[in-house]
Structures are given as structure tokens and as C-alpha cells.
Design a protein around this motif. Structure first.
Motif, mmCIF file in Angstrom:
data_model
loop_
_atom_site.group_PDB
_atom_site.id
_atom_site.type_symbol
_atom_site.label_atom_id
_atom_site.label_comp_id
_atom_site.label_asym_id
_atom_site.label_seq_id
_atom_site.Cartn_x
_atom_site.Cartn_y
_atom_site.Cartn_z
ATOM 1 N N GLN A 182 -45.320 -4.341 4.189
ATOM 2 C CA GLN A 182 -45.174 -3.047 4.845
ATOM 3 C C GLN A 182 -43.746 -2.521 4.721
ATOM 4 N N LYS A 183 -42.770 -3.412 4.850
ATOM 5 C CA LYS A 183 -41.372 -3.044 4.687
ATOM 6 C C LYS A 183 -40.780 -3.818 3.513
ATOM 7 N N LEU A 184 -39.721 -3.272 2.930
ATOM 8 C CA LEU A 184 -39.045 -3.972 1.847
ATOM 9 C C LEU A 184 -38.139 -5.037 2.464
ATOM 10 N N MET A 185 -38.375 -6.290 2.072
ATOM 11 C CA MET A 185 -37.625 -7.396 2.660
ATOM 12 C C MET A 185 -37.101 -8.323 1.573
ATOM 13 N N LEU A 186 -35.865 -8.776 1.742
ATOM 14 C CA LEU A 186 -35.263 -9.791 0.889
ATOM 15 C C LEU A 186 -35.048 -11.023 1.756
ATOM 16 N N VAL A 187 -35.669 -12.121 1.352
ATOM 17 C CA VAL A 187 -35.671 -13.314 2.197
ATOM 18 C C VAL A 187 -34.503 -14.224 1.828
ATOM 19 N N PRO A 188 -33.618 -14.542 2.772
ATOM 20 C CA PRO A 188 -32.512 -15.459 2.474
ATOM 21 C C PRO A 188 -33.034 -16.852 2.133
ATOM 22 N N HIS A 189 -32.336 -17.529 1.234
ATOM 23 C CA HIS A 189 -32.674 -18.911 0.897
ATOM 24 C C HIS A 189 -32.025 -19.825 1.939
ATOM 25 N N PRO A 190 -32.754 -20.812 2.465
ATOM 26 C CA PRO A 190 -32.194 -21.635 3.551
ATOM 27 C C PRO A 190 -30.943 -22.416 3.166
ATOM 28 N N LEU A 191 -30.809 -22.789 1.883
ATOM 29 C CA LEU A 191 -29.621 -23.527 1.447
ATOM 30 C C LEU A 191 -28.535 -22.625 0.891
ATOM 31 N N ARG A 246 -44.209 1.807 -2.866
ATOM 32 C CA ARG A 246 -44.824 0.545 -2.453
ATOM 33 C C ARG A 246 -43.704 -0.420 -2.092
ATOM 34 N N ASN A 247 -43.789 -1.020 -0.928
ATOM 35 C CA ASN A 247 -42.771 -1.962 -0.492
ATOM 36 C C ASN A 247 -43.177 -3.395 -0.811
ATOM 37 N N PHE A 248 -42.208 -4.270 -0.776
ATOM 38 C CA PHE A 248 -42.448 -5.646 -1.200
ATOM 39 C C PHE A 248 -41.479 -6.581 -0.488
ATOM 40 N N THR A 249 -41.816 -7.853 -0.565
ATOM 41 C CA THR A 249 -40.927 -8.914 -0.102
ATOM 42 C C THR A 249 -40.547 -9.780 -1.283
ATOM 43 N N LEU A 250 -39.254 -10.062 -1.408
ATOM 44 C CA LEU A 250 -38.741 -10.916 -2.482
ATOM 45 C C LEU A 250 -38.139 -12.182 -1.882
ATOM 46 N N LYS A 251 -38.464 -13.318 -2.470
ATOM 47 C CA LYS A 251 -37.792 -14.560 -2.099
ATOM 48 C C LYS A 251 -37.517 -15.349 -3.366
ATOM 49 N N TYR A 252 -36.556 -16.245 -3.312
ATOM 50 C CA TYR A 252 -36.182 -16.977 -4.513
ATOM 51 C C TYR A 252 -35.946 -18.446 -4.200
#
Length: 648
Positions: A318-327, A376-382
Motif C-alpha cells: 500500500q505504501k512504498l517501503m524500504l526495509v532496513p537490513h538487521p545487520l 503502484r507502491n512496493f516494499t523493497l528488502k535486501y
């Protein structure tokens, strides 16, 4: 800016078939204008256009042009949808025989409302697939180009180009070089279809009157023929912008086609909404020979390494999100001492900035290239296991994987961002946005993978806009080892002045970069001639030249220690990249365990390289990347390589 919606057509095919439908499914729609028929999900077609256009920040006024026969329908629609009734223009026509034509209707609005402003004009009876395109992006691009703008889309396989206005678009400038209204079979190979969706500057509006004066026959007064004249026969510059959606002008189709396109576009939207999360990988690389001359118009040979990888996952949200990497992007620490220790070792710059910079640059590229993106919104994680700060291209791997995800999510192909230009895009993200000093080598090998020879000569870069990249037979790769510093740090590094010396024409540095290129040519000959001892000598020469040019203080004590340790056991050794890791070939397999033990005793990490091989593609040996590489070579061996990692 003014917007004009054209809905004055008199086509009766669809209307008559609805009226005569034997099953009575559409009895409630008898006599209803085409643009007020149901679109996807039952919502009226015109409602979709009004939702897209009803933006006061963009348009000061919106006008709707209809005919006398259907005027009352639109008056009723306007009162129910907040559209100003005074802005409905009646062209007075009641039948096909006394119509004005779409250009004539447009001219009527210009004269009736005395418009002296830029104008966007659309046909309001067009079905379109993706209702989330951003009209402000269209207008912004129009203002940026300072020319007329024609929207186009890539036709579906079932569509016939003979039913559309087809455009040829310059890939460098996006200027439309040719417009063909309903071309004959074989007249063009283009599948880029233009529809009545145009932006005109106010200084170009007088050409409407000039065209009508020269073409009194109403058969020639449609926008397709006007645009063909404007592009091909006038000096007006018309640019193209690609929208990520298909269009169908239902004024020209019957009931069966109307039903078919409704179902087709609905299915397309469902497929987009149900799109599964997508993960893309990019791999570490080692510079076999030639580095660091890739940043100095030199030549290199580089190899993908499957031991180490970065992956990025994208999914709709629903919202554009960039997910922080825990390390890599820590925000919680056990104590202030922990924060100090982690920051001292890892630095402050994790991978999140790479995701954000890539997204920013991707939007900028699409805007500049005339590619409108859906809203279109998205979530990115790496995630990544590439060691930091040891010259294995960890940052560019994250950017490369992010770019692949964005292209997949927005349905962009290599025709939108050509494969040879993708490395430059990735480099621009790092250099322009994050001020990372880098060259093209890492990005080329991470885009293409395998074993690649690269020529970055100034002449080639100037003529092509990219280097010449050629595949080398992967079976020629000899067994390679890699060693790197366990706990590297950026602190205390001595910076080199090689760039300044090269730019100022320093003879020693210029000659040195030329020598790197010569070593690369010789290394390719050695590889293809199965002369591995010769290749070892050339790798050693590569490092020796680097040491001579840069000096020991720049290279660093630990890096020099790894080189000397390898050569003590008779192995070749050179930097894999910018320092922090070295690669080599141990000609005597019996010495490899001894070499490994020696590195480990000194506190270095040692592993045998697992090359990342790609599937065969159309970039054959000796060919240029002007030929596209198949997308089928991406991920087939990923899991096997990861399961066989040897990193300690």
C-alpha cells in the motif's frame, strides 16, 4: 494548462449491436454514448478519464466536446460528477454525415473558449488497461521536452498495426521521427501505437487552423492524419512518451470486441494485483586482469563469483517501503560501546541508501526517457553475504539487483533500458547520488555475468555510448582462489592522486593505463590458448604495474602482505578489485592446501572461487553487446552455488 476531452464521435457499430443483442444483456445501455459505457469493474469509461484529469494543480480548465445527439447524456453525467456543465461544448452534429471530425471539434473549443494556453487533448471513449498512470508525469515530461507530445503504447500481439497510428521514436532523444496513420502491411516494423492523447504548446495551436484550411474533406480531419502531417511534413518537433498500458478506442469496434477487451484488460489488472514477490540476485566479481583501468578508458577481463551474492526482493504494498537490513542498517544497539564498536568496524553506510538512491535514479531515468510509470507502491528488502570494503563489488551488486527488481515490477524490458546502458545507470547511481568513486567494470559483469572481456576505449565509448563487451568461453576459466582481510576498515586509507594525474595528461599514468589494456589483450590470448602459466605471469605483471603507479602507502600493508604470501608459495596474485582482497592461480595443486593454511594462520579469509556461469545467450564470443542478451540466463544455478559455498 487546458485539457480537452473529445467524445463527439458518431460511430454506430457498437451502439447498434447493443440495441440488437438477442439476449438482452445490454438493454439498459441502449442509446448510451460510448464513453459512458462500463469499463473495467463496471465503472464508466469517462469516469476513469475524469479521475485521471481532475487535478486542479495541473489543469486550470477541462472542456468536453460532444455532439447534439448525445449532449443530454453528458449534461446528466456532468451534474453527477462535479464537472462544470458550462464546459461542455456542443458541436451541433447529429449524424455521421455532418460531423466536424476530431480535429474540427478541437478547433471548435479553441475558438469558442479563446484558448491561448498549452493543451492536453484525449479521446474520452478509450478503454485503457492500467488506471493508475500519473497524468502529472505526462505533463511534467511535456514541459521538460519543450515540444509537442504524443502518447504511445506497445501493442498487444493480437492487435493489428493497420488499425492504429504507428510511430517511430528515436531512442536517444525520444523525438518521433515518423508517424504513419494506419500503415499498410509491411510498411513498418514498429509496434508503438499512438492514440488520441496529445499535448500541444500554445504556439503550435495555429497549425490546427492551417491544417483544416488545407484539408476541407472531413475524412481527413481526424487526429491521426493531422499528426502524420505535423510529424512528417512540418518543422514542428513532436516527442513520444510511452505509457505502461494498452488503449482501445471503442468507437471503432463492435460488441464482441468490446467484451473481449473488457475481459482482457480486467485479466491484466488481476495479474498485476496478484503479482508474486520477486527476488533478483547479483554476484560478486573479481577482476582477472586489467583493473583498475576500466575508469581510465582501458580494458579488463572480469569474472562473476557465485560464492558471494546480494539479493533484493520486491513486492506490491500500500505504501512504498524500504526495509532496513538487521545487520547492515542497525538502529538498535546493546550499549553505547556496542554502537561505537559496530560503527568503527562497519561504518555508517549500510545498504538502505543504495535501495533509495536506485529508486530515485530509476524514476528520474523513466521521466527523462518518456516512460510513464503506473502509481503502484512496493516494499523493497535486501540481503547480502558479500564482504564489505574488500573490493568485491558489494555495493554495486545491491544496486544491480534493485534495478532488476524495479524493471520487473514495472514491466520494463531491455528495450526501455538497453542492456549495454544498464552498467552506466548503475554507476550513475553510485557516483551521482552517493559519491562513490568507481568504474564500469563491476557493473558490466554484474549485469552480464560469466567471463567477459571489456574495452572502454574513448573512441568506443564516444561512438556507442558504452563499452564493447565480449563473452569469453566460460570453460577456459582456470581454478582460482580468493583471500581477503577479515576485518577491513576504510579509516586511515591513503588516497591516490592517479585520477588527477590522468586527467592532466601525466605521461607515466597514461602510459600505465595503456599497459593495463595491453596486458588484458595478452591475457585473453593466454586464456584462449590454454596457456595458464602465461596468464599467471600477466596477473603478476598487472599487480606490479599497479604497485608502481599507486605506491605502497596507497596499497596498504595488509594488501601487500597477502600478495607476498601468495608469491611465496609460487602462486600468482593480484587485487580482485580496489584492495582488501586478492585472487590468484596456484599452478601446483599440491601447494593449494599449504597456501590456504598460511593465509588462515595470518588471519585472512581464504576460499576457492566458484565461478558464476550463465546459460548460453545471443552474446556469442567476439560479438558486441549491441545484441541483446536473453533474460533466461539469470538464476538457474543460484541455489547450487550457494549450497557449495567455500568461504572459510
Amino acid at each position: 494548462m487546458i485539457c480537452v476531452i473529445l467524445v463527439a464521435g458518431h460511430g454506430r457499430v457498437l451502439e447498434n449491436e447493443i440495441k440488437n443483442n438477442a439476449f438482452g444483456h445490454y438493454s439498459s445501455l441502449e442509446g448510451v454514448p460510448k464513453s459512458l459505457l462500463p469499463g473495467i469493474g463496471g465503472k464508466k469509461i469517462l469516469d476513469f478519464w475524469w479521475d485521471a484529469i481532475n487535478t486542479r494543480q495541473v489543469f486550470s480548465d477541462v472542456y468536453l466536446v460532444t455532439n447534439a445527439d448525445k449532449y443530454k447524456y453528458y449534461e446528466r453525467w456532468a451534474t453527477a460528477h462535479g464537472f462544470p456543465v458550462d464546459n461542455i461544448i456542443n458541436d451541433g452534429s447529429t449524424i455521421q454525415g455532418n460531423r466536424l471530425g476530431s480535429v474540427g471539434d478541437f478547433d471548435l473549443v479553441l475558438r469558442n473558449k479563446r484558448i491561448n494556453d498549452d493543451v492536453l487533448v484525449v479521446a474520452g471513449d478509450m478503454l485503457f488497461q492500467d488506471h493508475n498512470f500519473d497524468i502529472t508525469q505526462v505533463v511534467d515530461y511535456f514541459k521538460r521536452k519543450k515540444g509537442e507530445l504524443a502518447i504511445y503504447y506497445e501493442m498487444e500481439p493480437t492487435e493489428l498495426s493497420q488499425s492504429r497510428g504507428i510511430v517511430d521514436v528515436c531512442p536517444l532523444t525520444n523525438r518521433i521521427t515518423r508517424f504513419i496513420e494506419k500503415p499498410a502491411v509491411g510498411e513498418t516494423l514498429s509496434r508503438s501505437a499512438s492514440v488520441v492523447f496529445y499535448c500541444f504548446r500554445k504556439q503550435t495551436l495555429p497549425t490546427i487552423t492551417a491544417y483544416l484550411t488545407a484539408h476541407p474533406d472531413v475524412q481527413e480531419r481526424n487526429f491521426g492524419m493531422y499528426m502524420e502531417w505535423l510529424v512528417n511534413d512540418s518543422n514542428v518537433e513532436v516527442y513520444g512518451m510511452k505509457l505502461p498500458t494498452g488503449f482501445q478506442l471503442i468507437g471503432q469496434i463492435g460488441l464482441q470486441e468490446y467484451e473481449k477487451w473488457l475481459e482482457y484488460f480486467s485479466d491484466k489488472q488481476l495479474q498485476q494485483r496478484a503479482k508474486e514477490p520477486y527476488t533478483s540476485e547479483a554476484y560478486a566479481r573479481v577482476g582477472l586482469v586489467g583493473n583498475p583501468s576500466d575508469g581510465f578508458h582501458g580494458k579488463t577481463i572480469s569474472l562473476s563469483v557465485a560464492n558471494f551474492w546480494a539479493e533484493v526482493t520486491i513486492k506490491e504494498s500500500q505504501k512504498l517501503m524500504l526495509v532496513p537490513h538487521p545487520l547492515n542498517d542497525p538502529t538498535e544497539f546493546g550499549s553505547l560501546g556496542d554502537l561505537h564498536g559496530i560503527s568503527r568496524k562497519e561504518g555508517y553506510l549500510g545498504g538502505l541508501r543504495l535501495l533509495q538512491a536506485t529508486c530515485k535514479k530509476f524514476y528520474q531515468y523513466c521521466t527523462e526517457q518518456g516512460i510513464a510509470l503506473p502509481k503502484r507502491n512496493f516494499t523493497l528488502k535486501y540481503d547480502t553475504n558479500i564482504p564489505r570494503q574488500v573490493g568485491l563489488a558489494g555495493s554495486s551488486a545491491i544496486v544491480t539487483a534493485t534495478l532488476k527488481c524495479l524493471m520487473h515490477f514495472f514491466d520494463l524490458t531491455d528495450s526501455d533500458l538497453p542492456r549495454p546502458l544498464q552498467p552506466q545507470f548503475i554507476l550513475n547511481v553510485e557516483v551521482d547520488e552517493l559519491f562513490i568513486n568507481a568504474g564500469l567494470q563491476d557493473r558490466v559483469i554484474q549485469v552480464y555475468e560469466g567471463l567477459v572481456f571489456m574495452n572502454f576505449s574513448k573512441a568506443i565509448m564516444g561512438s556507442k555510448g558504452h563499452g564493447d563487451y565480449q563473452r569469453i568461453d566460460f570453460d577456459l576459466v582456470p581454478p582460482l582462489w580468493l583471500a581477503y582481510i577479515r576485518n577491513p576498515s576504510d579509516s586511515g586509507k591513503i588516497h591516490s592522486n592517479i585520477r588527477q594525474r590522468f586527467d592532466s595528461g601525466d605521461a607515466e599514468v597514461v602510459a600505465g593505463m595503456q599497459k593495463f589494456a595491453e596486458l588484458t589483450d595478452q591475457a585473453r590470448e593466454a586464456l584462449e590458448g590454454h596457456d595458464i602459466p602465461r596468464l599467471c605471469d600477466l596477473m603478476n605483471a598487472n599487480f606490479d604495474l599497479r604497485r608502481h603507479l599507486y605506491g605502497d602507502k596507497v596499497l596498504g600493508d595488509e594488501n601487500l602482505q597477502m600478495i607476498e604470501l601468495a608469491r611465496k608459495f609460487g602462486s600468482s596474485a593480484k587485487f580482485s578489485g580496489s584492495g582488501g582482497a586478492v585472487i590468484g592461480i596456484c599452478l601446483d595443486p599440491a601447494k593449494l592446501p599449504l597456501l590456504k593454511a598460511a593465509f588462515q594462520e595470518e588471519g585472512f579469509v581464504f576460499c576457492e572461487i566458484i565461478p558464476r556461469q550463465t546459460m548460453p545467450d545471443c552474446l556469442s564470443r567476439g560479438s558486441s553487446t549491441d545484441e541483446e542478451i536473453s533474460s533466461a540466463d539469470q538464476d538457474d544455478e543460484t541455489n547450487d552455488h550457494r549450497n557449495n559455498e567455500s568461504t572459510s
